[in-house]
Design a protein around this motif. Structure first.
Motif, short mmCIF file in Angstrom:
data_model
loop_
_atom_site.label_atom_id
_atom_site.label_comp_id
_atom_site.label_asym_id
_atom_site.label_seq_id
_atom_site.Cartn_x
_atom_site.Cartn_y
_atom_site.Cartn_z
N HIS A 83 1.97 1.31 5.71
CA HIS A 83 1.59 2.58 6.32
C HIS A 83 0.21 3.01 5.87
CE1 HIS A 83 6.13 3.88 6.81
NE2 HIS A 83 5.79 2.86 7.58
N ASP A 130 0.52 -2.24 -4.50
CA ASP A 130 -0.62 -1.36 -4.19
C ASP A 130 -1.79 -1.76 -5.08
OD1 ASP A 130 -0.76 1.68 -2.71
OD2 ASP A 130 -2.35 1.19 -4.15
N GLY A 161 0.83 -1.20 0.00
CA GLY A 161 0.00 0.00 0.00
C GLY A 161 0.86 1.24 0.00
C1 LIG Z 1 -3.93 6.08 2.72
S1 LIG Z 1 -3.00 5.46 1.40
C2 LIG Z 1 -1.40 5.31 2.16
C3 LIG Z 1 -0.29 5.41 1.16
C4 LIG Z 1 1.11 5.34 1.78
N1 LIG Z 1 1.35 4.04 2.42
C5 LIG Z 1 1.33 6.47 2.74
O1 LIG Z 1 1.44 6.23 3.95
O2 LIG Z 1 1.39 7.61 2.30
C6 LIG Z 1 -3.55 3.78 1.33
C7 LIG Z 1 -2.94 3.02 0.17
O3 LIG Z 1 -3.25 1.65 0.32
C8 LIG Z 1 -3.67 1.14 -0.93
N2 LIG Z 1 -4.53 -0.02 -0.63
C9 LIG Z 1 -5.76 -0.03 -0.09
N3 LIG Z 1 -6.21 -1.28 0.08
C10 LIG Z 1 -5.22 -2.09 -0.37
C11 LIG Z 1 -5.07 -3.49 -0.47
N4 LIG Z 1 -6.02 -4.33 -0.08
N5 LIG Z 1 -3.91 -3.98 -0.96
C12 LIG Z 1 -2.93 -3.15 -1.38
N6 LIG Z 1 -3.02 -1.80 -1.30
C13 LIG Z 1 -4.14 -1.29 -0.81
C14 LIG Z 1 -4.37 2.30 -1.60
O4 LIG Z 1 -4.42 2.16 -3.00
C15 LIG Z 1 -3.50 3.47 -1.17
O5 LIG Z 1 -2.43 3.69 -2.06
#
Ligand SMILES: C[S@@+](CC[C@H](N)C(=O)[O-])C[C@H]1O[C@@H](n2cnc3c(N)ncnc32)[C@H](O)[C@@H]1O
Length: 255
Positions: free
Chosen positions: A116, A69, A48
């Protein structure tokens, strides 16, 4: 002496991205791990990882980073950002689900895994954390950031939404019904228990944004350096830690 104290002592030689109230404490914890393994080029997995706010600086420090992601848009922005930073060869973007890492990443192949601001939005955090643990080599480390429940309760109450604050405080998951943007929020003990149940040993817990969200923008923007210092000073100290908007857990797969 805590990890942050050790980092404070060596701060003069720290390099990396600009430190903000959102990132300074996390980078301090990560920097201590990177310094500990200063002779190694690490294999990093950012689950993510979005647009690469952590992945690109880690690649800039010479590490190989895979970002998994679910969002193609986020990964496209990550790829552009990595190219602009000249680290495209060390950043691998993979579209996929966090709880299906086993099919995307070789088990026990990762030195450092980041997750995160993800566990509060996935369907079920348990398989995601199990997958993080399985991806780590023995001795590898996990950096996990989750939304804090206490800050959300206080924030809703102070903005006059007492019904939402009450729902957040009472709900076992720390969410306030179907209109909540997050599926869950954590107290430090519950977040630590989640990681422990997956076989990870939690080494440190810090609060991220203890104060940042409480201050008027004019104060926060005008005194950014002082705010970062104060965030660092309070991050490891209950009760301040436990009132932070986010909780950062640093854990390790036992060797
Ligand atoms: C709030 S953002 C956080 C992005 C980064 N980790 C940060 O802290 O800035 C949440 C991220 O998780 C991804 N995401 C949500 N559900 C997910 C899943 N089941 N598997 C992988 N990625 C996921 C979203 O696409 C998004 O990019």
């Amino acid at each position: 002496m805590t990890r942050l104290d050790r980092v404070e002592q060596t701060r003069g030689r720290l390099t990396g991205p600009p430190l903000t109230p959102r990132t300074a404490v996390i980078w301090s914890v990560l920097r201590a791990e990177l310094d500990r393994r200063a002779d190694d080029r690490l294999t990093v997995l950012d689950v993510g990882g979005g647009t690469g706010g952590f992945a690109v600086p880690l690649a800039g420090a010479g590490h190989r980073v895979t970002v998994v992601d679910a969002s193609p848009d986020a990964l496209a922005a990550l790829t552009r950002r990595a190219a602009e930073a000249g680290v495209a060869d060390r950043v691998h973007a993979v579209q996929g689900d966090g709880d299906a890492l086993a099919g995307l990443v070789e088990p026990a192949s990762v030195d450092l895994v980041l997750c995160h601001a993800v566990l509060e939005v996935v369907d079920d955090p348990v398989p995601v954390v199990s997958a993080l643990a399985a991806a780590l080599r023995p001795g590898g480390a996990a950096s996990v950031l989750v939304a804090g429940r206490a800050a959300a309760v206080l924030g809703r109450a102070m903005s006059g939404h007492l019904d939402v604050a009450a729902a957040l405080a009472a709900d076992p998951a720390g969410a306030a019904g179907p209109r909540d943007t997050l599926r869950r929020r954590y107290d430090a003990d519950r977040a630590a228990a989640l990681l422990t149940a997956a076989g990870l040993a939690v080494e440190e817990i810090h609060g991220v944004r203890v104060l940042a969200d409480l201050l008027p923008a004019s104060v926060a923007d005008g005194q950014q350096g002082a705010l970062v210092e104060l965030e660092r000073a309070l991050a490891a100290r209950p009760p301040y830690r436990d009132l932070a908007a986010q909780l950062h857990l640093f854990a390790r797969r036992p060797a």
